[in-house]
Design a protein around this motif. Structure first.
Motif, PDB file in Angstrom:
ATOM      1  N   PRO A   1      38.883  59.578 -54.788  1.00 47.58           N
ATOM      2  CA  PRO A   1      40.279  59.915 -54.237  1.00 47.58           C
ATOM      3  C   PRO A   1      40.195  61.358 -53.273  1.00 47.58           C
ATOM      4  CG  PRO A   1      39.658  60.716 -56.640  1.00 47.58           C
ATOM      5  CD  PRO A   1      38.515  59.733 -56.380  1.00 47.58           C
ATOM      6  N   ASP A   2      39.054  61.929 -53.246  1.00 47.40           N
ATOM      7  CA  ASP A   2      39.186  63.019 -52.241  1.00 47.40           C
ATOM      8  C   ASP A   2      38.560  62.664 -50.931  1.00 47.40           C
ATOM      9  OD1 ASP A   2      40.334  64.786 -54.234  1.00 47.40           O
ATOM     10  OD2 ASP A   2      38.313  65.232 -55.089  1.00 47.40           O
ATOM     11  N   THR A   3      38.334  61.432 -50.806  1.00 52.63           N
ATOM     12  CA  THR A   3      37.503  61.130 -49.451  1.00 52.63           C
ATOM     13  C   THR A   3      38.344  60.021 -48.813  1.00 52.63           C
ATOM     14  OG1 THR A   3      35.303  61.393 -50.452  1.00 52.63           O
ATOM     15  CG2 THR A   3      35.303  59.792 -48.591  1.00 52.63           C
ATOM     16  N   SER A   4      38.829  60.226 -47.490  1.00 51.80           N
ATOM     17  CA  SER A   4      39.670  59.300 -46.871  1.00 51.80           C
ATOM     18  C   SER A   4      38.546  58.355 -46.115  1.00 51.80           C
ATOM     19  CB  SER A   4      40.146  60.068 -45.671  1.00 51.80           C
ATOM     20  OG  SER A   4      39.614  60.380 -44.715  1.00 51.80           O
ATOM     21  N   GLY A   5      39.323  57.229 -45.622  1.00 48.51           N
ATOM     22  CA  GLY A   5      38.499  56.226 -44.842  1.00 48.51           C
ATOM     23  C   GLY A   5      37.817  56.803 -43.758  1.00 48.51           C
ATOM     24  N   GLY A   6      38.731  57.834 -43.145  1.00 48.09           N
ATOM     25  CA  GLY A   6      38.172  58.402 -42.013  1.00 48.09           C
ATOM     26  C   GLY A   6      36.822  59.320 -42.052  1.00 48.09           C
ATOM     27  N   GLU A   7      36.908  59.972 -43.195  1.00 50.08           N
ATOM     28  CA  GLU A   7      35.896  60.905 -43.333  1.00 50.08           C
ATOM     29  C   GLU A   7      34.537  59.995 -43.869  1.00 50.08           C
ATOM     30  OE1 GLU A   7      38.258  64.568 -45.241  1.00 50.08           O
ATOM     31  OE2 GLU A   7      37.674  63.055 -46.730  1.00 50.08           O
ATOM     32  N   ALA A   8      34.745  58.967 -44.535  1.00 48.99           N
ATOM     33  CA  ALA A   8      33.593  57.807 -44.627  1.00 48.99           C
ATOM     34  C   ALA A   8      33.134  57.142 -43.576  1.00 48.99           C
ATOM     35  CB  ALA A   8      34.238  56.973 -45.717  1.00 48.99           C
ATOM     36  N   GLU A   9      34.180  57.053 -42.464  1.00 38.06           N
ATOM     37  CA  GLU A   9      33.682  56.247 -41.366  1.00 38.06           C
ATOM     38  C   GLU A   9      32.707  57.318 -40.453  1.00 38.06           C
ATOM     39  OE1 GLU A   9      35.942  55.603 -37.108  1.00 38.06           O
ATOM     40  OE2 GLU A   9      36.727  54.537 -38.705  1.00 38.06           O
ATOM     41  N   ASP A  10      33.400  58.597 -40.272  1.00 36.35           N
ATOM     42  CA  ASP A  10      32.365  59.487 -39.477  1.00 36.35           C
ATOM     43  C   ASP A  10      31.102  59.702 -40.154  1.00 36.35           C
ATOM     44  OD1 ASP A  10      34.603  59.756 -37.815  1.00 36.35           O
ATOM     45  OD2 ASP A  10      35.333  61.541 -38.857  1.00 36.35           O
ATOM     46  N   ALA A  11      30.939  59.779 -41.594  1.00 33.23           N
ATOM     47  CA  ALA A  11      29.537  60.182 -42.132  1.00 33.23           C
ATOM     48  C   ALA A  11      28.835  58.944 -42.029  1.00 33.23           C
ATOM     49  CB  ALA A  11      29.804  60.585 -43.618  1.00 33.23           C
ATOM     50  N   LEU A  12      29.449  57.832 -42.102  1.00 33.13           N
ATOM     51  CA  LEU A  12      28.824  56.567 -42.118  1.00 33.13           C
ATOM     52  C   LEU A  12      28.071  56.208 -40.516  1.00 33.13           C
ATOM     53  CD1 LEU A  12      30.836  54.065 -44.371  1.00 33.13           C
ATOM     54  CD2 LEU A  12      28.432  54.617 -44.572  1.00 33.13           C
ATOM     55  N   ALA A  13      29.051  56.754 -39.784  1.00 34.40           N
ATOM     56  CA  ALA A  13      28.443  56.448 -38.300  1.00 34.40           C
ATOM     57  C   ALA A  13      27.125  57.668 -38.073  1.00 34.40           C
ATOM     58  CB  ALA A  13      29.361  56.930 -37.355  1.00 34.40           C
ATOM     59  N   GLU A  14      27.349  58.643 -38.613  1.00 37.03           N
ATOM     60  CA  GLU A  14      26.126  59.648 -38.343  1.00 37.03           C
ATOM     61  C   GLU A  14      24.791  59.230 -39.087  1.00 37.03           C
ATOM     62  OE1 GLU A  14      25.038  64.310 -39.579  1.00 37.03           O
ATOM     63  OE2 GLU A  14      27.195  63.727 -39.812  1.00 37.03           O
ATOM     64  N   ALA A  15      24.993  58.088 -40.224  1.00 37.41           N
ATOM     65  CA  ALA A  15      23.942  57.777 -40.900  1.00 37.41           C
ATOM     66  C   ALA A  15      23.458  56.385 -40.166  1.00 37.41           C
ATOM     67  CB  ALA A  15      23.996  57.494 -42.354  1.00 37.41           C
ATOM     68  N   GLY A  16      24.342  56.147 -39.000  1.00 38.38           N
ATOM     69  CA  GLY A  16      23.821  54.937 -38.381  1.00 38.38           C
ATOM     70  C   GLY A  16      24.427  53.388 -38.955  1.00 38.38           C
ATOM     71  N   ILE A  17      25.347  53.795 -39.788  1.00 37.80           N
ATOM     72  CA  ILE A  17      26.302  52.434 -40.063  1.00 37.80           C
ATOM     73  C   ILE A  17      27.802  52.417 -39.634  1.00 37.80           C
ATOM     74  CG2 ILE A  17      27.110  51.431 -42.166  1.00 37.80           C
ATOM     75  CD1 ILE A  17      24.839  52.495 -43.837  1.00 37.80           C
ATOM     76  N   VAL A  18      28.060  51.634 -38.518  1.00 34.42           N
ATOM     77  CA  VAL A  18      29.144  51.466 -37.746  1.00 34.42           C
ATOM     78  C   VAL A  18      30.159  50.631 -38.441  1.00 34.42           C
ATOM     79  CG1 VAL A  18      30.056  51.478 -35.501  1.00 34.42           C
ATOM     80  CG2 VAL A  18      27.571  52.252 -35.913  1.00 34.42           C
ATOM     81  N   LEU A  19      31.265  51.264 -38.931  1.00 35.72           N
ATOM     82  CA  LEU A  19      32.188  50.250 -39.568  1.00 35.72           C
ATOM     83  C   LEU A  19      33.614  51.235 -38.988  1.00 35.72           C
ATOM     84  CD1 LEU A  19      32.845  51.946 -42.349  1.00 35.72           C
ATOM     85  CD2 LEU A  19      31.420  50.492 -43.305  1.00 35.72           C
ATOM     86  N   ASN A  20      34.670  50.627 -39.583  1.00 40.13           N
ATOM     87  CA  ASN A  20      36.041  51.376 -39.482  1.00 40.13           C
ATOM     88  C   ASN A  20      36.847  51.770 -40.948  1.00 40.13           C
ATOM     89  OD1 ASN A  20      36.526  48.506 -39.094  1.00 40.13           O
ATOM     90  ND2 ASN A  20      38.803  49.138 -39.384  1.00 40.13           N
ATOM     91  N   ALA A  21      37.575  52.969 -40.493  1.00 39.69           N
ATOM     92  CA  ALA A  21      38.718  53.168 -41.660  1.00 39.69           C
ATOM     93  C   ALA A  21      39.621  52.099 -41.403  1.00 39.69           C
ATOM     94  CB  ALA A  21      38.866  54.566 -41.455  1.00 39.69           C
ATOM     95  N   ASN A  22      40.357  51.783 -42.566  1.00 40.60           N
ATOM     96  CA  ASN A  22      41.191  50.842 -42.509  1.00 40.60           C
ATOM     97  C   ASN A  22      42.370  51.177 -43.758  1.00 40.60           C
ATOM     98  OD1 ASN A  22      41.179  47.792 -41.049  1.00 40.60           O
ATOM     99  ND2 ASN A  22      42.409  47.770 -42.827  1.00 40.60           N
ATOM    100  N   THR A  23      43.660  50.763 -43.478  1.00 39.02           N
ATOM    101  CA  THR A  23      44.583  50.728 -44.404  1.00 39.02           C
ATOM    102  C   THR A  23      44.278  49.815 -45.376  1.00 39.02           C
ATOM    103  OG1 THR A  23      46.127  49.370 -43.000  1.00 39.02           O
ATOM    104  CG2 THR A  23      46.434  51.422 -42.797  1.00 39.02           C
ATOM    105  N   VAL A  24      44.849  50.095 -46.631  1.00 41.82           N
ATOM    106  CA  VAL A  24      44.862  48.860 -47.821  1.00 41.82           C
ATOM    107  C   VAL A  24      46.382  48.936 -48.370  1.00 41.82           C
ATOM    108  CG1 VAL A  24      42.500  49.774 -48.478  1.00 41.82           C
ATOM    109  CG2 VAL A  24      44.499  51.173 -49.271  1.00 41.82           C
ATOM    110  N   PRO A  25      46.313  47.921 -49.002  1.00 40.82           N
ATOM    111  CA  PRO A  25      47.752  47.667 -49.549  1.00 40.82           C
ATOM    112  C   PRO A  25      48.344  48.872 -50.393  1.00 40.82           C
ATOM    113  CG  PRO A  25      46.454  45.642 -49.914  1.00 40.82           C
ATOM    114  CD  PRO A  25      45.563  46.867 -49.550  1.00 40.82           C
TER     115      PRO A  25
END
Length: 416
Positions: A324-348
């Motif tokens: 709950p304390d991690t947004s999709g954007g924060e996850a996207e940025d951290a994953l990109a730093e680790a070499g995994i490139v995906l995107n933050a996305n809205t959910v229902p």
């Protein structure tokens, strides 16, 4: 990958091109709309066709010297008809969004009503978002997925269609992970005397290979992208019943664009030829199997998936319950730093801003092209979960980056 001719003219652009080639080689491309085309498709797209203008259609151009480009466009059209079983095909739209624009121009008037899936529930901008041309030109009503299941509720769509009485009902989505009942959507459109427009931008390749159900025959118009799961030249495509052929072709030119991008059409033709080979069906099956393995791995690691899983090439994780304390954007940025490139996305029922939403979307087309299998994707799912669990832990990011390096080394993108 080197660009010697570019380097001789423009070293700054050459530097950026070579850096991008290295980035693609050394990271995991998991943006669901991305893929890696073959060298043959790239060669066609970088060909002398970029020099040629050919407004009009094969056999009816506004310029001379089109005999060879006519043959290429005919090949693209004929191969598309064979792949998807369509009566009429237009391969000139520059993108999936422009393919949608072409259909709207062909059969709708400004102010007509479109009924489509809400963007935060998995729809697309060109289906009627107010910031997009579709939302500015047409009256838009939107349906949603069932909040409990994350799946389409066809009875609810039918009830809303009766209430709204739309001129067009749009099916096909950019972040919906389940198979679509195109026949039911077509029946709903028929009931309210609306055009049924099916947008298969993400699943063109899966539909062509027969690993996802097809809207052809159930929809008046089928639009799509030609560079996602189909791995052909970048652009869009419109398929329709023969009765709408003239309206569609006129809407594309002169309605919305002039000269087609012939080098992209050549890339489409080559990619479609590749998709007609038996190996492509195996690729599409592996893409879906890999997505299922990725989804299972994420669930095993404690993440929640919208709809509980996937039937296609993508997974959509909702972080609100598990993180709950991690947004999709924060996850996207951290994953990109680790070499995994995906995107933050809205959910229902999104509770955050669309600019920093609550979910992450990941797809398997590009990794499958590189030769990743289900075991690889289960490991990738574990790596994603490790980063989402500790997005600020540099030791975790470094460790994951090291394993990404090993995986990309084991699956080179473009071998010499």
């Amino acid at each position: 990958m080197e660009y010697p001719h570019v380097r001789g003219t423009d070293p700054a652009v050459a530097d950026a091109l070579e850096a991008e080639a290295d980035r693609q080689e050394t990271t995991l491309a998991m943006i669901a709309s991305e893929n890696h085309v073959s060298k043959a498709v790239m060669e066609a797209q970088g060909s002398v066709l970029t020099n040629k203008y050919a407004e009009g259609y094969p056999g009816a151009r506004y310029y001379a010297g089109c005999e060879h480009v006519d043959e290429i466009e005919r090949l693209a059209i004929d191969r598309a008809k064979e792949l998807w079983g369509a009566e009429h095909v237009n391969v000139q739209p520059h993108s999936g969004s422009q393919a949608n624009m072409g259909v709207y121009l062909a059969v709708l008037d400004p102010g007509d009503t479109i009924l489509s899936l809400d963007l935060t529930n998995g729809g697309h901008l060109s289906h009627g978002h107010p910031a997009n041309f579709a939302g500015q030109v047409y009256d838009v009503e939107q349906y949603k997925v069932d909040p409990d299941t994350g799946r389409l509720d066809y009875d609810a769509v039918e009830a809303q269609a009766r209430e709204v009485d739309p001129d067009a009902l749009i099916s096909g989505y950019s972040a919906y992970t389940r198979d679509v009942d195109w026949e039911r959507m077509g029946e709903i459109a028929d009931e309210v005397d609306a055009y049924h427009i099916a947008d298969i931008a993400h699943i063109t390749g899966l539909v062509a290979a027969g690993v996802h159900s097809s809207p052809v025959g159930h929809a008046d118009f089928v639009t799509g992208s030609t560079h996602k799961t189909i791995r052909a030249g970048r652009g869009g495509i419109i398929m329709c019943r023969e009765e709408y052929a003239d309206d569609v072709d006129s809407a594309v030119i002169p309605g919305m664009q002039g000269g087609p991008l012939l080098h992209n059409i050549a890339g489409k033709a080559v990619g479609f030829a590749e998709a007609l080979e038996p190996a492509f069906e195996e690729y599409a099956e592996r893409t879906v199997d890999n997505a299922e393995a990725l989804g299972e791995s994420l669930v095993d690691s404690g993440l929640s998936l919208v709809s509980g899983g996937t039937d296609n090439h993508l997974v959509l994780a909702d972080l609100r319950e598990s993180h709950p304390d991690t947004s999709g954007g924060e996850a996207e940025d951290a994953l990109a730093e680790a070499g995994i490139v995906l995107n933050a996305n809205t959910v229902p029922d999104e509770t955050r801003s669309a600019f920093d939403p609550s979910g992450i979307r990941a797809g398997t087309p590009a990794l499958t092209t590189r030769g990743f299998d289900e075991d690889d994707l289960r490991e990738v799912g574990d790596l994603i979960a490790r980063v989402v669990d500790a997005p600020d832990d540099e030791s975790v990011l470094d460790d994951v980056r090291g394993r990404v390096d090993e995986l990309t080394d084991a699956h080179p993108l473009y071998e010499e």
